[in-house]
Write a protein that holds these residues in place. Structure first.
Motif, PDB file in Angstrom:
ATOM      1  N   PRO A 109      11.403  80.500  58.602  1.00  0.00           N
ATOM      2  CA  PRO A 109      12.226  80.685  57.400  1.00  0.00           C
ATOM      3  C   PRO A 109      13.370  79.670  57.267  1.00  0.00           C
ATOM      4  CG  PRO A 109      12.883  82.259  59.066  1.00  0.00           C
ATOM      5  CD  PRO A 109      11.713  81.500  59.633  1.00  0.00           C
ATOM      6  N   VAL A 110      13.101  78.418  57.589  1.00  0.00           N
ATOM      7  CA  VAL A 110      14.103  77.355  57.480  1.00  0.00           C
ATOM      8  C   VAL A 110      13.407  76.156  56.843  1.00  0.00           C
ATOM      9  CG1 VAL A 110      15.610  75.789  58.784  1.00  0.00           C
ATOM     10  CG2 VAL A 110      15.369  78.159  59.512  1.00  0.00           C
ATOM     11  N   ASN A 111      14.123  75.437  55.975  1.00  0.00           N
ATOM     12  CA  ASN A 111      13.513  74.289  55.308  1.00  0.00           C
ATOM     13  C   ASN A 111      13.224  73.172  56.313  1.00  0.00           C
ATOM     14  OD1 ASN A 111      15.669  72.042  55.142  1.00  0.00           O
ATOM     15  ND2 ASN A 111      16.783  73.871  54.466  1.00  0.00           N
ATOM     16  N   ILE A 112      12.290  72.305  55.941  1.00  0.00           N
ATOM     17  CA  ILE A 112      11.828  71.276  56.878  1.00  0.00           C
ATOM     18  C   ILE A 112      12.886  70.224  57.190  1.00  0.00           C
ATOM     19  CG2 ILE A 112       9.404  71.629  56.278  1.00  0.00           C
ATOM     20  CD1 ILE A 112       9.598  68.946  54.694  1.00  0.00           C
ATOM     21  N   TYR A 113      13.835  70.004  56.277  1.00  0.00           N
ATOM     22  CA  TYR A 113      14.885  69.021  56.559  1.00  0.00           C
ATOM     23  C   TYR A 113      15.806  69.542  57.660  1.00  0.00           C
ATOM     24  CZ  TYR A 113      18.338  65.392  55.987  1.00  0.00           C
ATOM     25  OH  TYR A 113      19.194  64.339  56.237  1.00  0.00           O
ATOM     26  N   ASP A 114      16.248  70.780  57.524  1.00  0.00           N
ATOM     27  CA  ASP A 114      17.141  71.347  58.533  1.00  0.00           C
ATOM     28  C   ASP A 114      16.415  71.629  59.846  1.00  0.00           C
ATOM     29  OD1 ASP A 114      19.491  71.165  57.042  1.00  0.00           O
ATOM     30  OD2 ASP A 114      19.107  73.065  56.044  1.00  0.00           O
ATOM     31  N   LEU A 115      15.095  71.802  59.783  1.00  0.00           N
ATOM     32  CA  LEU A 115      14.322  71.937  61.017  1.00  0.00           C
ATOM     33  C   LEU A 115      14.258  70.611  61.782  1.00  0.00           C
ATOM     34  CD1 LEU A 115      11.196  74.125  60.183  1.00  0.00           C
ATOM     35  CD2 LEU A 115      12.995  74.612  61.841  1.00  0.00           C
ATOM     36  N   GLY A 116      14.565  69.504  61.105  1.00  0.00           N
ATOM     37  CA  GLY A 116      14.500  68.198  61.750  1.00  0.00           C
ATOM     38  C   GLY A 116      13.128  67.553  61.666  1.00  0.00           C
ATOM     39  N   LEU A 117      12.303  68.027  60.733  1.00  0.00           N
ATOM     40  CA  LEU A 117      10.959  67.466  60.599  1.00  0.00           C
ATOM     41  C   LEU A 117      10.936  66.166  59.803  1.00  0.00           C
ATOM     42  CD1 LEU A 117       8.857  70.708  59.974  1.00  0.00           C
ATOM     43  CD2 LEU A 117       9.380  69.563  62.146  1.00  0.00           C
ATOM     44  N   ILE A 118      11.991  65.891  59.046  1.00  0.00           N
ATOM     45  CA  ILE A 118      12.090  64.627  58.315  1.00  0.00           C
ATOM     46  C   ILE A 118      12.828  63.647  59.220  1.00  0.00           C
ATOM     47  CG2 ILE A 118      12.991  63.450  56.266  1.00  0.00           C
ATOM     48  CD1 ILE A 118      10.781  65.461  55.606  1.00  0.00           C
TER      49      ILE A 118
END
Length: 121
Positions: free
Chosen positions: A41-50
């Protein structure tokens, strides 16, 4: 997909820097924040995937991203979700999303907000 790692020059960062000073950068980041891994439940930017966002003067955006694991069930779909989200940003001419697993994603790549949301802080 970049599957074969080429040796980096000594001292080169594993993740290339983004074009943070480009006028479109904040809009591209906000668009990336609208994309979620369906299992987290966390966006991919804040997950560090970008990993890297590069933006040309003409508005061509190149995004280097990863997944939490190579076997992620949405591996084939997530780059398209990112592309669609970023294409909607005003001033963006084109979007190219490249997937990599080098370096491998780790929980230390998450923002403080993501760690808090997931109960790691």
């Amino acid at each position: 997909m970049n599957t074969q790692a080429e040796p980096l020059p000594e001292g080169a960062p594993l993740i290339q820097p983004s074009d943070t000073e480009h006028p479109l950068f904040d809009g591209v980041v906000e668009a990336c924040r609208t994309v979620y891994d369906p299992e987290i439940p966390v966006n991919i930017y804040d997950l560090g995937l970008i990993y890297t966002i590069r933006i040309s003067d003409e508005g061509d955006v190149k995004i280097l991203m990863t997944l939490t694991a190579p076997g992620c069930p949405v591996a084939g779909e997530m780059p398209e979700w990112v592309q669609n989200a970023v294409e909607a940003v005003g001033g963006v001419r084109s979007v190219d999303v490249e997937m990599t697993f080098d370096p491998q994603w780790g929980m230390d790549m998450m923002s403080e907000e993501a760690r808090l949301e997931l109960g790691f802080m």
